[in-house]
Design a protein around this motif. Structure first.
Motif, short mmCIF file in Angstrom:
data_model
loop_
_atom_site.label_atom_id
_atom_site.label_comp_id
_atom_site.label_asym_id
_atom_site.label_seq_id
_atom_site.Cartn_x
_atom_site.Cartn_y
_atom_site.Cartn_z
N ILE A 292 0.84 -1.20 0.00
CA ILE A 292 0.00 0.00 0.00
C ILE A 292 0.87 1.25 0.00
O ILE A 292 0.60 2.22 -0.72
CB ILE A 292 -0.96 0.00 1.21
N ASN A 386 -5.19 -3.81 -0.04
CA ASN A 386 -4.14 -3.97 -1.05
C ASN A 386 -4.73 -4.04 -2.45
O ASN A 386 -4.28 -3.37 -3.38
CB ASN A 386 -3.35 -5.26 -0.78
N MET A 389 -6.30 -0.75 -3.53
CA MET A 389 -5.31 0.29 -3.84
C MET A 389 -4.75 0.08 -5.24
O MET A 389 -4.49 1.06 -5.97
CB MET A 389 -4.19 0.28 -2.81
N PRO A 637 -7.39 3.55 1.66
CA PRO A 637 -6.97 2.72 2.80
C PRO A 637 -6.91 3.55 4.08
O PRO A 637 -6.77 4.77 4.04
CB PRO A 637 -5.59 2.23 2.39
#
Length: 771
Positions: A292, A386, A389, A637
């Motif tokens: 990330i 993850n 993103m 996130p």
């Protein structure tokens, strides 16, 4: 004394040759000899692998081309074929010679090496042995045992190898019985994808096909060892590199497949003295859990490039028209990225700012970009974030829903994606339950069922009383190995539908059965008529699979036949499902699948033989976003920290990654040599950064124990592993799955997807004292 995984002289020697090449050919020749297979038999059989008129590989789920090469298989796919057509037999005579307590001391490799199961068996506790049982008695007994249990206490697990037809029948059987407990292999690896992608783009699967790979002008790879887990993809990557497309890889380990490759399918290349094709134009060893942060850095640099373009009157870097028309949530995502500090990005990712800015510049110039990823993204506490993103990175530049661009989750097992498509799920909202009730006259249970983690919790607390497995080696594939094995033995019923003996079979409980089935390569004759099954690959294409080999035993039944007979024994009269008619003609099962899922399976039987398969109806491929708001969503996130509830800052705590060797597939271990990493004769190794070895007072080749650093009062420990210096980021270490699953706490999983966080396990390395 337990048999050791370590040979007398294990070693690690650098492997500098390319993936593929003569190393693969030599390995296959050696493996066929070890299996006692005639070369003519092997190569004739492999000639039908991944062909429209042949069988689909029982190993990985990578796509199968419409115009296949004569050698349309990889090293691991060929090994899977040899493993299945082996002349070795694990028959009545074998079980008469060995007690289960003895077999428990054997390794996974030694158990499967005994060959194909041939006869239905049941465990006799008085003998501590498996003894033969007739099929009729087995079905009758299992049906009675199931009806003596609360359906909510029974789990119906499915391995990724089961075909679409058997999988659809399996989930109907479970639900007619009264259980939505339908965990599968996806729960262990890509559930983060199945949860994350629908929220981002409205599809539970990727948007990329082989046609896109042919025209892309850039690729990302995040967290995937392509050379071991999807080697046939390397041909497409190699073609992209030869036409000048950058390939940028982020992975803690430098894996040979994405470094250099020589295609065994190209005779000229094989005969060339060259070192093969350089596969990654840039390769970044991101810290475990640093993905990330790395992607945030790339996005931050993209914003800076776009800002400069606006100031200078140049072409925009961001696809602002696409974002305005198709996306939601961009403003909050932009604020998160702009507020992120470069110092923190570099610290968490392990990748310097200038290198992430370089990646952004390369990306900014590309027009058709594919982002490939594997379990290095999904098997984290923040696995969903993850995945989302990575979607954000693609959405910034409109790299979704157009030719040569998109998101590409690389699934593992051969039909794990397809099973979800036809109803294998514990989640009621993912199946057409009203249709099932209308079509077959039964009431579908309305509560959510157990996923893999929840099923394991039920084994540990005693609430799961029965476990019926359509393939797989469940107890070895999940976390908390020792505790799960102890809990398994306390259950009342264990049924294993399998082709090979594995450790899960040896965890005998009150009533334990082994039901041997046909393999995918074998002729499936029903009432004198050869049957065809179907599978879905990683690119959401549906393929026919036609077995040609002689069955390993005349006693074997097909997956579909076993499912139907179990259903007739356990739920007779509770639905109008025509079990016998479906077994007599699998085309009727496919018609039933089409009826339930008309968009994905329109004209299923007519299109089944399509070379290259036919593609499912994936709306995101044409910029149709089947999300709640009808948009592709930028999802921000919370932070860069993928392990928010474990303190990993202690000096002696490392983050462990579990990996597979190139001589295994999932829990099946073909041998003890991991050629691509140069590991020979052992799997009991821990790969560590040389600085960490020195810092912890160790030396290369020391023997150590590992303990989980979890702070929950439970001791999780493996012993006598050999340390080896390896080029990976400081603070990280790596070792083999499934042996190191014993170190993974069951609660250490993706927070919403419940995927075990096997790619970031906090451990302590403890030097063993001299004897």
């Amino acid at each position: 004394m337990k048999r050791s995984e370590v040979t007398d002289k294990p070693a690690i020697d650098p492997y500098d040759d390319p993936t593929g090449g003569w190393g693969s050919v030599k390995s296959l020749v050696e493996k066929s000899a070890q299996e006692g297979l005639l070369a003519s038999t092997v190569w004739t059989t492999l000639g039908h692998q991944n062909k429209a008129d042949g069988y689909q590989c029982a190993s990985c789920s990578w796509a199968k081309p419409a115009a296949p090469s004569p050698f349309e298989y990889c090293e691991n796919g060929a090994k899977a074929t040899m493993w299945e057509i082996t002349p070795k037999r694990c028959d009545r005579a074998f079980f008469a010679k060995h007690r289960v307590s003895e077999l428990l001391e054997w390794t996974d490799h030694e158990l499967e090496k005994q060959g194909r199961l041939t006869t239905p068996m049941t465990y006799d506790a008085s003998l501590d042995q498996y003894v033969p049982i007739t099929w009729d008695d087995a079905f009758r007994d299992i049906g009675a045992k199931l009806n003596a249990l609360d359906p909510k206490s029974v789990v119906f697990y499915v391995s990724g190898r089961a075909a679409l037809e058997a999988s659809h029948m399996w989930q109907l059987f479970a639900r007619i019985y009264g259980s939505n407990n339908l965990p599968d292999s996806s729960n262990m690896c890509h559930e983060s994808t199945s949860v994350g992608l629908p929220e981002s783009i409205g599809s539970p699967v990727g948007t990329v096909t082989l046609d896109d790979l042919d025209v892309c002008d850039m690729m990302f790879f995040f967290g995937h060892n392509t050379g071991t887990n999807a080697p046939r993809l390397l041909n497409a990557v190699q073609a992209a590199r030869k036409r000048g497309a950058p390939v940028i890889t982020f992975n803690p380990l430098r894996e040979r497949g994405l470094m250099r490759f020589k295609s065994p399918q190209n005779p000229i290349e094989m005969l060339s003295p060259s070192e093969g094709t350089k596969m990654s134009s840039d390769y970044y060893q991101v810290r475990v859990g640093g993905d990330i942060a790395a992607m945030t850095g790339i996005a931050k640099a993209l914003f800076a490039l776009d800002d400069a373009a606006r100031v200078n009157g140049g072409a925009r870097v961001l696809d602002t028209a696409f974002i305005a028309e198709h996306c939601h949530g961009f403003e909050s995502f932009e604020a998160f990225v702009r507020d992120a500090e470069w110092e923190e990005i570099a610290r968490c990712s392990g990748v310097p700012r200038d290198e992430l800015e370089h990646v952004a510049r390369v990306y900014s110039k590309a027009e058709r970009v594919i982002a490939n990823y594997g379990m290095g993204l999904t098997q984290h506490r923040h696995g969903i974030e993850n995945v989302q993103m990575l979607c954000n990175l693609l959405l910034m530049r409109g790299m979704m829903g157009k030719a040569g661009a998109g998101i590409s989750p690389i699934r593992g097992h051969s039909n794990v994606q397809g099973q979800r498509t036809v109803g294998i799920t514990e989640k009621l909202d993912l199946i057409p339950h009203a249709k099932f009730e209308e079509f077959y006259g039964f009431t579908v249970p309305k509560e959510k069922g157990l996923d893999t983690v929840e099923a394991c919790e039920g084994i540990l607390d005693g609430s799961v009383k029965g476990f019926v497995c359509l393939g797989g080696n469940f107890s070895r594939a999940v976390p908390e190995t020792e505790r799960i094995e102890a809990g398994w033995r306390k259950m009342q019923l264990s049924v294993q539908i399998s082709t090979k003996l594995n450790r899960n079979h040896l965890l005998a409980c009150e009533n334990t059965y082994i039901l041997p089935c046909l393999g995918r390569l074998e002729r499936d004759m029903q009432n004198g008529v050869a049957q065809t099954v179907s599978v879905e690959d990683s690119t959401a294409c549906i393929h026919a699979s036609i077995g040609r080999s002689e069955p390993a035993s005349p006693e074997l039944l097909s997956e579909a036949k076993i499912v139907a007979e179990l259903a007739k024994a356990a739920v007779a009269g509770r639905s109008t499902v025509p079990w016998d008619e479906w077994v007599a003609d699998y085309g009727q099962v496919r018609a039933a699948i089409e009826r339930a899922y008309p968009a994905d399976f329109k004209d299923f039987n007519r299109r089944l033989g399509t070379p290259g398969g036919f593609h499912r109806d994936i709306g995101a491929c044409r910029r149709e976003w089947r999300t709640k708001n009808g948009k592709a969503n930028f999802l921000t996130p919370e932070s860069f920290d993928v392990d928010p509830d474990i303190d990993t800052t202690a000096r002696d705590v490392l983050k462990l990654i579990t990996v597979r060797s190139n001589d295994q597939f999932n829990t099946t271990v073909y041998g003890y040599d991991d050629r691509l990493r140069g590991v020979k004769g052992t799997r009991m190794v821990i790969l560590m950064n040389a600085n960490d070895i020195r810092r912890l007072g160790l030396t290369d080749t020391d023997h150590v124990d590992l303990e989980t650093h979890a702070g929950d009062g439970v001791t999780r420990r493996v012993e006598n592993y050999r340390v080896h210096a390896w080029p990976l980021p400081e603070g990280n270490c790596a070792g083999y799955f499934p042996e190191l699953n014993a170190l993974i706490p069951l609660w250490h999983h993706s927070r919403r997807a419940h995927v075990p966080a096997a790619k970031s396990v906090p451990v302590r390395i403890l030097k063993r004292r001299a004897a």
